[in-house]
Design a protein around this motif. Structure first.
Motif, short mmCIF file in Angstrom:
data_model
loop_
_atom_site.label_atom_id
_atom_site.label_comp_id
_atom_site.label_asym_id
_atom_site.label_seq_id
_atom_site.Cartn_x
_atom_site.Cartn_y
_atom_site.Cartn_z
N LEU A 96 -89.73 35.26 11.95
CA LEU A 96 -90.22 34.98 10.51
C LEU A 96 -89.23 34.12 9.88
N ALA A 97 -87.95 34.35 10.13
CA ALA A 97 -86.95 33.44 9.63
C ALA A 97 -87.11 31.93 10.25
N HIS A 98 -87.40 32.21 11.39
CA HIS A 98 -87.48 30.90 12.22
C HIS A 98 -88.38 29.65 11.30
N LEU A 99 -89.46 30.49 10.82
CA LEU A 99 -90.60 29.80 9.98
C LEU A 99 -90.24 29.39 8.87
N LEU A 100 -89.13 29.78 8.37
CA LEU A 100 -88.56 29.24 6.94
C LEU A 100 -87.37 28.45 7.09
N GLY A 154 -83.14 37.31 4.06
CA GLY A 154 -84.34 38.20 4.76
C GLY A 154 -83.76 38.66 6.07
N ALA A 155 -83.30 37.56 6.93
CA ALA A 155 -82.93 38.01 8.23
C ALA A 155 -82.15 38.67 8.29
N ALA A 156 -80.74 38.53 7.59
CA ALA A 156 -79.67 39.28 7.62
C ALA A 156 -79.86 40.85 7.12
N LEU A 157 -80.61 41.09 6.03
CA LEU A 157 -81.15 42.37 5.48
C LEU A 157 -81.71 42.85 6.70
N GLY A 158 -82.91 42.23 7.06
CA GLY A 158 -83.84 42.85 7.83
C GLY A 158 -83.09 43.34 9.43
N ILE A 185 -88.58 40.06 1.82
CA ILE A 185 -88.27 38.86 1.50
C ILE A 185 -88.84 37.69 2.31
N LEU A 186 -88.70 37.99 3.54
CA LEU A 186 -89.42 36.78 4.48
C LEU A 186 -90.74 36.62 4.10
N LEU A 187 -91.41 37.69 3.99
CA LEU A 187 -92.86 37.49 3.65
C LEU A 187 -93.25 36.70 2.46
N VAL A 188 -92.28 36.96 1.39
CA VAL A 188 -92.78 36.43 0.23
C VAL A 188 -92.21 34.96 0.33
N GLY A 189 -91.24 34.67 0.83
CA GLY A 189 -90.95 33.33 1.24
C GLY A 189 -91.81 32.39 1.79
N LEU A 190 -92.36 33.06 2.81
CA LEU A 190 -93.39 32.51 3.54
C LEU A 190 -94.78 31.98 2.67
N ALA A 191 -95.11 33.14 1.80
CA ALA A 191 -96.35 33.00 1.25
C ALA A 191 -96.05 32.18 0.24
N VAL A 192 -94.83 31.77 -0.55
CA VAL A 192 -94.52 30.80 -1.54
C VAL A 192 -94.46 29.63 -1.00
N THR A 193 -93.70 29.36 0.36
CA THR A 193 -93.90 28.04 0.66
C THR A 193 -95.37 27.65 1.45
N VAL A 245 -101.02 38.59 2.31
CA VAL A 245 -100.35 39.13 3.51
C VAL A 245 -99.18 39.91 2.89
N PRO A 246 -98.05 39.45 2.08
CA PRO A 246 -97.19 40.31 1.63
C PRO A 246 -97.48 41.58 0.81
N VAL A 247 -98.66 41.42 0.11
CA VAL A 247 -99.22 42.68 -0.69
C VAL A 247 -99.66 43.58 0.38
N VAL A 248 -100.46 43.23 1.29
CA VAL A 248 -101.12 44.21 2.37
C VAL A 248 -100.05 44.95 3.25
N ALA A 249 -98.90 43.93 3.67
CA ALA A 249 -97.68 44.51 4.24
C ALA A 249 -96.98 45.51 3.58
N LEU A 250 -96.86 45.22 2.13
CA LEU A 250 -96.09 46.26 1.46
C LEU A 250 -97.01 47.67 1.21
N ALA A 251 -98.15 47.44 1.24
CA ALA A 251 -99.06 48.47 1.12
C ALA A 251 -98.99 49.35 2.50
N GLY A 252 -98.69 48.63 3.61
CA GLY A 252 -98.52 49.43 4.93
C GLY A 252 -96.98 50.09 4.89
N THR A 253 -96.01 49.74 4.20
CA THR A 253 -94.83 50.12 4.14
C THR A 253 -94.79 51.37 3.28
N VAL A 254 -95.50 51.33 2.21
CA VAL A 254 -95.42 52.65 1.05
C VAL A 254 -96.24 53.64 1.55
N ALA A 255 -97.44 53.16 2.20
CA ALA A 255 -98.42 54.21 2.52
C ALA A 255 -97.81 55.40 3.02
#
Length: 223
Positions: A70-74, A85-89, A148-156, A163-173
């Motif tokens: 994901l970091a490579h894509l940004l 995002g990569a450092a934290l992840g 952070i990485l997903l939001v960056g990919l969505a914004v760009t 995608v970030p919304v669904v991914a966040l739902a998967g994390t919180v669920a």
């Protein structure tokens, strides 16, 4: 493929983006039926504890190529976001790898000590500052880094904004339904599969030249 670094890294990243949610789903699905590490439940389901523990370990391990991919894509359009995002992840994924070994220790305690003593030892570990602040809480940085990485990919414009919304739902669920059955808890991984699976197919379908140059937008809609 091994002689072509772009092809190899693209394939590994795409494969990991698919493997991670699948492993996560299987890890939840094979978990022993308990919301905590109850010694009696662990003693009754020793094989499930070990299978699930290994699957969670492999889930955390697969996060490493996911984060790097994901970091490579940004790296061209939002390098700072990608690096943060990569450092934290990666920091969170590294800590998560250590956390999932505790299932095996809790199983050993359940098999060798009376329940009251096993619970006391587990509770005491959770109170140790080194474990709480040095291992447990830093593991959540993986979720922050990924978001952070997903939001960056969505914004760009590289991925759709859903995608970030669904991914966040998967994390919180899983945290919201942790008292439910393991089948219910595993549903969060299906949200992750939808979100990261979309990115995986995008990565696997792109050419090595596009991967090397960096994706610049959403793929064209089919006619």
């Amino acid at each position: 493929m091994l002689k072509n670094p772009d092809s190899f890294r693209r394939t590994v990243a795409g494969g990991a983006l698919l493997a991670w949610p699948v492993l996560e789903f299987l890890a939840f699905l094979t978990s022993p039926p308990s919301s905590d590490h109850d010694p009696a439940v662990f003693r009754e389901h020793p094989d499930l504890v070990q299978v699930s523990g290994l699957l969670f370990l492999w889930t955390a391990l697969s996060l490493i190529p996911v984060i790097l991919g994901l970091a490579h894509l940004l790296r061209h359009r939002a390098p700072r976001t990608g690096n943060i995002g990569a450092a934290l992840g990666l920091l969170g994924a590294g800590h998560a790898l250590t956390l999932f070994t505790t299932d095996f220790y809790d199983l050993a305690l359940a098999q060798t000590l009376p329940d009251a003593q096993a619970k006391a030892v587990t509770a005491r570990v959770g109170e140790l500052w080194g474990f709480l602040y040095g291992m447990l809480l830093p593991g959540f940085l993986a979720h922050i880094g990924l978001f952070i990485l997903l939001v960056g990919l969505a914004v760009t414009g590289v991925i759709p904004r859903w995608v970030p919304v669904v991914a966040l739902a998967g994390t919180v669920a899983p945290f919201l339904v942790q008292e439910q059955s393991v089948a219910v808890q595993s549903v969060g991984a299906l949200f992750h599969l939808a979100a990261y699976g979309w990115i995986a197919l995008r990565v696997l379908r792109t050419s090595d030249a596009e991967w090397r140059a960096g994706l610049t937008g959403l793929p064209p809609s089919p006619a």
